[in-house]
Design a protein around this motif. Structure first.
Motif, PDB file in Angstrom:
ATOM      1  N   LYS A   1       2.397  -3.580 -10.008  1.00 39.78           N
ATOM      2  CA  LYS A   1       3.826  -3.377 -10.249  1.00 39.78           C
ATOM      3  C   LYS A   1       4.098  -2.228 -11.213  1.00 39.78           C
ATOM      4  N   VAL A   2       3.132  -1.887 -12.062  1.00 37.77           N
ATOM      5  CA  VAL A   2       3.354  -0.841 -13.067  1.00 37.77           C
ATOM      6  C   VAL A   2       2.394   0.335 -12.948  1.00 37.77           C
ATOM      7  N   ASP A   3       1.376   0.215 -12.137  1.00 34.29           N
ATOM      8  CA  ASP A   3       0.366   1.264 -12.011  1.00 34.29           C
ATOM      9  C   ASP A   3       0.972   2.495 -11.340  1.00 34.29           C
ATOM     10  N   PRO A   4       1.008   3.645 -12.041  1.00 32.49           N
ATOM     11  CA  PRO A   4       1.569   4.859 -11.431  1.00 32.49           C
ATOM     12  C   PRO A   4       0.841   5.268 -10.149  1.00 32.49           C
ATOM     13  N   ALA A   5      -0.431   4.920 -10.044  1.00 38.82           N
ATOM     14  CA  ALA A   5      -1.204   5.293  -8.862  1.00 38.82           C
ATOM     15  C   ALA A   5      -0.726   4.571  -7.607  1.00 38.82           C
ATOM     16  N   LEU A   6      -0.002   3.459  -7.770  1.00 35.22           N
ATOM     17  CA  LEU A   6       0.489   2.705  -6.616  1.00 35.22           C
ATOM     18  C   LEU A   6       1.996   2.844  -6.425  1.00 35.22           C
ATOM     19  N   GLU A   7       2.580   3.791  -7.114  1.00 35.08           N
ATOM     20  CA  GLU A   7       4.018   4.006  -7.006  1.00 35.08           C
ATOM     21  C   GLU A   7       4.450   4.299  -5.566  1.00 35.08           C
ATOM     22  N   GLY A   8       3.600   4.940  -4.806  1.00 33.91           N
ATOM     23  CA  GLY A   8       3.935   5.336  -3.442  1.00 33.91           C
ATOM     24  C   GLY A   8       4.117   4.189  -2.459  1.00 33.91           C
ATOM     25  N   ILE A   9       3.713   2.969  -2.845  1.00 34.49           N
ATOM     26  CA  ILE A   9       3.903   1.843  -1.921  1.00 34.49           C
ATOM     27  C   ILE A   9       4.811   0.755  -2.487  1.00 34.49           C
ATOM     28  N   ARG A  10       5.178   0.859  -3.748  1.00 36.33           N
ATOM     29  CA  ARG A  10       5.967  -0.223  -4.363  1.00 36.33           C
ATOM     30  C   ARG A  10       7.307  -0.463  -3.685  1.00 36.33           C
TER      31      ARG A  10
ATOM     32  N   ALA B   1      -7.402   0.177  -2.821  1.00 35.11           N
ATOM     33  CA  ALA B   1      -5.961   0.305  -2.564  1.00 35.11           C
ATOM     34  C   ALA B   1      -5.431   1.624  -3.114  1.00 35.11           C
ATOM     35  N   VAL B   2      -5.848   1.960  -4.320  1.00 33.35           N
ATOM     36  CA  VAL B   2      -5.414   3.213  -4.948  1.00 33.35           C
ATOM     37  C   VAL B   2      -5.947   4.414  -4.165  1.00 33.35           C
ATOM     38  N   ALA B   3      -7.229   4.376  -3.829  1.00 31.52           N
ATOM     39  CA  ALA B   3      -7.843   5.508  -3.116  1.00 31.52           C
ATOM     40  C   ALA B   3      -7.223   5.697  -1.732  1.00 31.52           C
ATOM     41  N   TYR B   4      -7.009   4.609  -1.019  1.00 34.93           N
ATOM     42  CA  TYR B   4      -6.385   4.725   0.305  1.00 34.93           C
ATOM     43  C   TYR B   4      -4.970   5.285   0.208  1.00 34.93           C
ATOM     44  N   LEU B   5      -4.246   4.890  -0.812  1.00 38.80           N
ATOM     45  CA  LEU B   5      -2.891   5.425  -0.968  1.00 38.80           C
ATOM     46  C   LEU B   5      -2.943   6.922  -1.244  1.00 38.80           C
ATOM     47  N   GLN B   6      -3.905   7.361  -2.065  1.00 43.13           N
ATOM     48  CA  GLN B   6      -4.044   8.794  -2.324  1.00 43.13           C
ATOM     49  C   GLN B   6      -4.374   9.564  -1.060  1.00 43.13           C
ATOM     50  N   LYS B   7      -5.028   8.908  -0.115  1.00 44.48           N
ATOM     51  CA  LYS B   7      -5.327   9.544   1.169  1.00 44.48           C
ATOM     52  C   LYS B   7      -4.205   9.319   2.184  1.00 44.48           C
TER      53      LYS B   7
ATOM     54  N   GLU C   1      -3.070   6.538   3.412  1.00 44.33           N
ATOM     55  CA  GLU C   1      -3.372   5.477   4.365  1.00 44.33           C
ATOM     56  C   GLU C   1      -2.745   4.193   3.819  1.00 44.33           C
ATOM     57  N   LYS C   2      -1.407   4.115   3.973  1.00 47.54           N
ATOM     58  CA  LYS C   2      -0.651   3.024   3.342  1.00 47.54           C
ATOM     59  C   LYS C   2      -1.041   1.647   3.867  1.00 47.54           C
TER      60      LYS C   2
ATOM     61  N   SER D   1      -4.183   0.682   2.257  1.00 48.91           N
ATOM     62  CA  SER D   1      -3.915   0.467   0.840  1.00 48.91           C
ATOM     63  C   SER D   1      -3.330  -0.930   0.615  1.00 48.91           C
ATOM     64  N   ILE D   2      -2.334  -1.286   1.412  1.00 42.89           N
ATOM     65  CA  ILE D   2      -1.705  -2.611   1.294  1.00 42.89           C
ATOM     66  C   ILE D   2      -2.734  -3.706   1.585  1.00 42.89           C
ATOM     67  N   ALA D   3      -3.560  -3.518   2.603  1.00 46.08           N
ATOM     68  CA  ALA D   3      -4.566  -4.532   2.954  1.00 46.08           C
ATOM     69  C   ALA D   3      -5.545  -4.739   1.798  1.00 46.08           C
ATOM     70  N   SER D   4      -5.994  -3.653   1.182  1.00 48.42           N
ATOM     71  CA  SER D   4      -6.921  -3.768   0.050  1.00 48.42           C
ATOM     72  C   SER D   4      -6.235  -4.406  -1.151  1.00 48.42           C
ATOM     73  N   LEU D   5      -4.992  -4.030  -1.384  1.00 46.58           N
ATOM     74  CA  LEU D   5      -4.245  -4.623  -2.493  1.00 46.58           C
ATOM     75  C   LEU D   5      -4.013  -6.112  -2.251  1.00 46.58           C
ATOM     76  N   ARG D   6      -3.705  -6.470  -1.035  1.00 43.04           N
ATOM     77  CA  ARG D   6      -3.510  -7.884  -0.681  1.00 43.04           C
ATOM     78  C   ARG D   6      -4.775  -8.690  -1.027  1.00 43.04           C
ATOM     79  N   GLU D   7      -5.923  -8.139  -0.681  1.00 44.43           N
ATOM     80  CA  GLU D   7      -7.184  -8.825  -0.972  1.00 44.43           C
ATOM     81  C   GLU D   7      -7.431  -8.902  -2.478  1.00 44.43           C
ATOM     82  N   ALA D   8      -7.153  -7.835  -3.203  1.00 45.77           N
ATOM     83  CA  ALA D   8      -7.318  -7.846  -4.660  1.00 45.77           C
ATOM     84  C   ALA D   8      -6.436  -8.916  -5.295  1.00 45.77           C
TER      85      ALA D   8
END
Length: 178
Positions: A150-159, A119-125, A127-128, A131-138
């Protein structure tokens, strides 16, 4: 001044990797996140341990080589793939990190940390959707992933996206029903 900044940034990345691998990484070396999986062979374990030590010491090229040797000796063992993804990710090699984390999720579909890292890597690329699909599975696999997201700076772009908020609400609603 720019050189000092680059060295500081490199030092922070290395410290982050060391903290991740020692604090959040595996203390024992499971073959898989599944408890019924057989143990890897001793040669693969030795290469994995050398790879972990090399990564902790900042010798990433050696870590990559050792982790590849662990994979070569035990291609069904998920942990070298996951750790290799961490090393690649910390080096900025997102395509390689994604490739090995995807393989880790194929070997162990219930490996929540690998899905989260994807999820983090896809967001950096940027690919929202992926990223959401991978996060959903996690989150499906480990409810704590939502608290981290909710607090990870690496996922700020989709919160602030509707998809993330929908995922958050659906997860919280499901938790209330359980």
């Amino acid at each position: 001044m720019a050189i000092l900044y680059k060295w500081s940034a490199l030092l922070l990345i290395m410290m982050g990797l060391v903290l991740y691998l020692t604090a959040c990484g595996p203390k024992t070396i499971p073959y898989s996140q599944s408890t019924d999986a057989p143990e890897p062979n001793q040669v693969a374990v030795a290469h994995y341990n050398w790879g972990m030590t090399s990564a902790q010491n900042g010798n990433f090229d050696q870590a990559i080589m050792e982790l590849h040797l662990a994979i070569q000796n035990e291609p069904g063992w998920v942990m070298p793939f996951f750790t290799l993804g961490v090393v690649y990710g910390n080096q900025g090699e997102l395509d390689k990190a994604i490739q090995v984390w995807e393989r880790a999720t194929q070997l162990d579909v219930n490996f929540a940390k690998a899905h989260y890292n994807l999820a983090v890597a896809y967001l950096q690329k940027e690919e929202k959707a992926r990223s959401i699909a991978s996060l959903r599975e996690a989150i499906r696999l480990d409810k704590e992933a939502l608290a981290s997201a909710k607090v990870d700076p690496a996922l700020e772009g989709i919160r602030n996206t509707p998809e993330f908020q929908e995922l958050e609400h659906a997860t919280e609603k499901k938790d209330q029903q359980d």
